[in-house]
Design an enzyme around this catalytic site. Structure first.
Site, short mmCIF file in Angstrom:
data_model
loop_
_atom_site.label_atom_id
_atom_site.label_comp_id
_atom_site.label_asym_id
_atom_site.label_seq_id
_atom_site.Cartn_x
_atom_site.Cartn_y
_atom_site.Cartn_z
N GLY A 147 3.69 -22.70 28.98
CA GLY A 147 3.55 -22.24 27.58
C GLY A 147 4.82 -21.67 27.00
O GLY A 147 4.92 -21.44 25.79
N GLU A 148 5.83 -21.42 27.85
CA GLU A 148 7.08 -20.86 27.32
C GLU A 148 7.81 -21.89 26.47
O GLU A 148 7.67 -23.10 26.68
CB GLU A 148 7.99 -20.41 28.48
CG GLU A 148 7.47 -19.17 29.16
CD GLU A 148 8.37 -18.70 30.29
OE1 GLU A 148 9.42 -19.31 30.52
OE2 GLU A 148 8.00 -17.70 30.95
N ARG A 179 3.15 -3.54 8.99
CA ARG A 179 2.19 -2.55 8.46
C ARG A 179 2.29 -1.21 9.18
O ARG A 179 2.19 -0.16 8.58
CB ARG A 179 0.77 -3.10 8.56
CG ARG A 179 0.47 -4.17 7.53
CD ARG A 179 -1.01 -4.49 7.52
NE ARG A 179 -1.31 -5.53 6.56
CZ ARG A 179 -1.20 -6.82 6.78
NH1 ARG A 179 -0.76 -7.25 7.94
NH2 ARG A 179 -1.49 -7.70 5.85
N GLN A 180 2.46 -1.26 10.51
CA GLN A 180 2.56 0.00 11.26
C GLN A 180 4.00 0.48 11.17
O GLN A 180 4.86 0.13 11.99
CB GLN A 180 2.15 -0.21 12.72
CG GLN A 180 2.24 1.06 13.57
CD GLN A 180 0.90 1.71 13.84
OE1 GLN A 180 -0.12 1.07 13.82
NE2 GLN A 180 0.91 3.01 14.09
N ASP A 200 -3.79 -1.90 -7.05
CA ASP A 200 -3.75 -0.50 -6.62
C ASP A 200 -2.49 0.20 -7.16
O ASP A 200 -1.56 -0.44 -7.64
CB ASP A 200 -3.82 -0.38 -5.08
CG ASP A 200 -2.77 -1.25 -4.39
OD1 ASP A 200 -1.62 -1.27 -4.87
OD2 ASP A 200 -3.11 -1.90 -3.39
N LYS A 243 -7.99 1.88 -6.25
CA LYS A 243 -8.57 1.17 -5.08
C LYS A 243 -8.95 2.16 -3.99
O LYS A 243 -8.20 3.09 -3.69
CB LYS A 243 -7.52 0.19 -4.55
CG LYS A 243 -7.85 -0.47 -3.22
CD LYS A 243 -6.97 -1.71 -3.04
CE LYS A 243 -6.43 -1.84 -1.65
NZ LYS A 243 -5.53 -3.00 -1.48
N ARG A 263 -10.24 1.83 -0.03
CA ARG A 263 -10.54 0.88 1.04
C ARG A 263 -11.74 1.37 1.83
O ARG A 263 -11.80 2.53 2.25
CB ARG A 263 -9.31 0.71 1.95
CG ARG A 263 -9.47 -0.42 2.94
CD ARG A 263 -8.16 -0.88 3.56
NE ARG A 263 -7.42 -1.85 2.76
CZ ARG A 263 -7.76 -3.13 2.61
NH1 ARG A 263 -8.87 -3.59 3.14
NH2 ARG A 263 -7.01 -3.94 1.89
C1 R5P Z 1 -2.24 -3.18 0.17
O1 R5P Z 1 -1.58 -2.16 0.21
C2 R5P Z 1 -1.60 -4.48 -0.14
O2 R5P Z 1 -0.80 -4.39 -1.28
C3 R5P Z 1 -2.64 -5.59 -0.33
O3 R5P Z 1 -3.42 -5.28 -1.46
C4 R5P Z 1 -3.54 -5.74 0.86
O4 R5P Z 1 -2.80 -5.80 2.05
C5 R5P Z 1 -4.36 -7.00 0.72
O5 R5P Z 1 -5.20 -7.12 1.83
P1 R5P Z 1 -6.54 -7.92 1.75
O6 R5P Z 1 -6.24 -9.30 1.26
O7 R5P Z 1 -7.02 -7.92 3.19
O8 R5P Z 1 -7.48 -7.17 0.87
#
Ligand code: R5P
Length: 292
Positions: free
Chosen positions: A36-37, A92-93, A162, A185, A187
């Site tokens: 797989g490499e 993201r992190q 948002d 927004k 979540r």
């Molecule tokens: C959030 O901060 C981003 O700007 C996007 O709105 C978000 O990542 C979109 O994610 P999803 O399509 O899963 O709602």
């Protein structure tokens, strides 16, 4: 300059080469070993060249491929190696929330920049990641590319889903000379959000054309909820635009069912790729690294 297109960004790399007076462009040869490499070999005469590697890093395999591409360019005696990561995954992190967590954005930035003379990326999730790159780093925006596309389509009001997207939608509004609003927004979980038009914000005029502008579409939960809210508010049409279209699972079909158009840039290969960031990347290459 010599452009190399990794498997995640071949078409975009070719577009960047065309923007740079059709400078040499090639695709590496690669195959998988039985375990797989990846085996990878770059072609062309890279000796003494300024080599630009274009490769998004949506998944682990694409990250490994990018590291091999940089090494192959070095082995071929490239004078300089510029890494273009149109979609920078693991972004993201960007901080540690709990003890023991890895800060993936920083880890990737450090390793991708390790053997590069410069890095270019597009609409990073968070500006703080820029600080983690060792070589000079430049961030392009997907907004001008989307604006070039929307300039030929009906748009009456631009909508950020948002508050975090206010700078983005404001920039788009300036380029197109259109008004904008930002939704509120909340979540609920990774696939669901609650949205509302803030009190006091201008309400969409019934029958008008609205475009939701976001940096990334992942599960599609945000865009679906926003499109449904704006339709209830009387919008004549609602389109969705983003820089990075991940469109996980059935996101594209779900969004298609509730919108009148889906537009993304070509930082990722997807069915909504209608605007190219190639001119914006080429501009940075020309101005910051000098093409020749
Ligand atoms: C959030 O901060 C981003 O700007 C996007 O709105 C978000 O990542 C979109 O994610 P999803 O399509 O899963 O709602």
């Amino acid at each position: 300059m010599y452009i190399i297109g990794g498997s995640a960004s071949t078409a975009l790399a070719e577009r960047v080469s065309r923007e740079l007076d059709s400078c040499p462009f090639s695709i590496p040869y690669s195959k998988r070993f039985p375990d797989g490499e990846m085996y990878l070999r770059v072609g062309g005469k890279l000796d003494g060249e300024e080599v630009v590697i274009v490769q998004s890093t949506r998944n682990d395999a694409e990250i490994v491929e990018l590291l091999l591409l940089v090494d192959a360019a070095r082995e071929s005696n490239a004078r300089r190696v510029i890494v273009v990561v149109p979609y920078f995954g693991y972004a993201r992190q960007d901080r540690r929330f709990y003890p023991g967590e890895a800060v993936s954005a920083r880890a990737l930035a450090r390793h991708i920049g390790l053997d590069a003379d410069g890095v270019i990326t597009v609409d990073l999730h968070s500006a703080r990641t820029l600080e983690s790159f060792q070589p000079p780093v430049f961030e392009a925006s997907g907004i001008p590319a989307i604006a070039r596309l929307l300039a030929h389509r009906p748009v009456d009001l631009l909508v950020s889903p948002d508050k975090g997207g206010v700078d983005r939608v404001r920039r788009m509004a300036e380029l197109l000379g259109k008004p904008w609003i930002a939704l509120e927004k909340r979540r609920i979980d990774s696939e669901h959000v609650e949205l509302q038009i803030p009190e006091g914000a201008p309400q969409p005029i019934p029958g008008t054309h609205l475009v939701i502008v976001d940096d990334v579409i992942s599960t599609g939960g945000t865009i679906v909820a926003a499109a449904q809210l704006l339709a209830r508010a009387g919008a004549g049409s609602v389109a969705a635009a983003c820089t990075h279209g991940l469109f996980l699972k059935d996101a594209f079909e779900r969004i298609k069912a509730v919108t009148d158009g889906i537009y993304s840039t070509d930082t990722l290969v997807n069915p909504a790729e209608k605007a190219s960031v190639a001119p914006d990347i080429a501009k940075i290459l020309r101005e910051r690294f000098g093409s020749g």
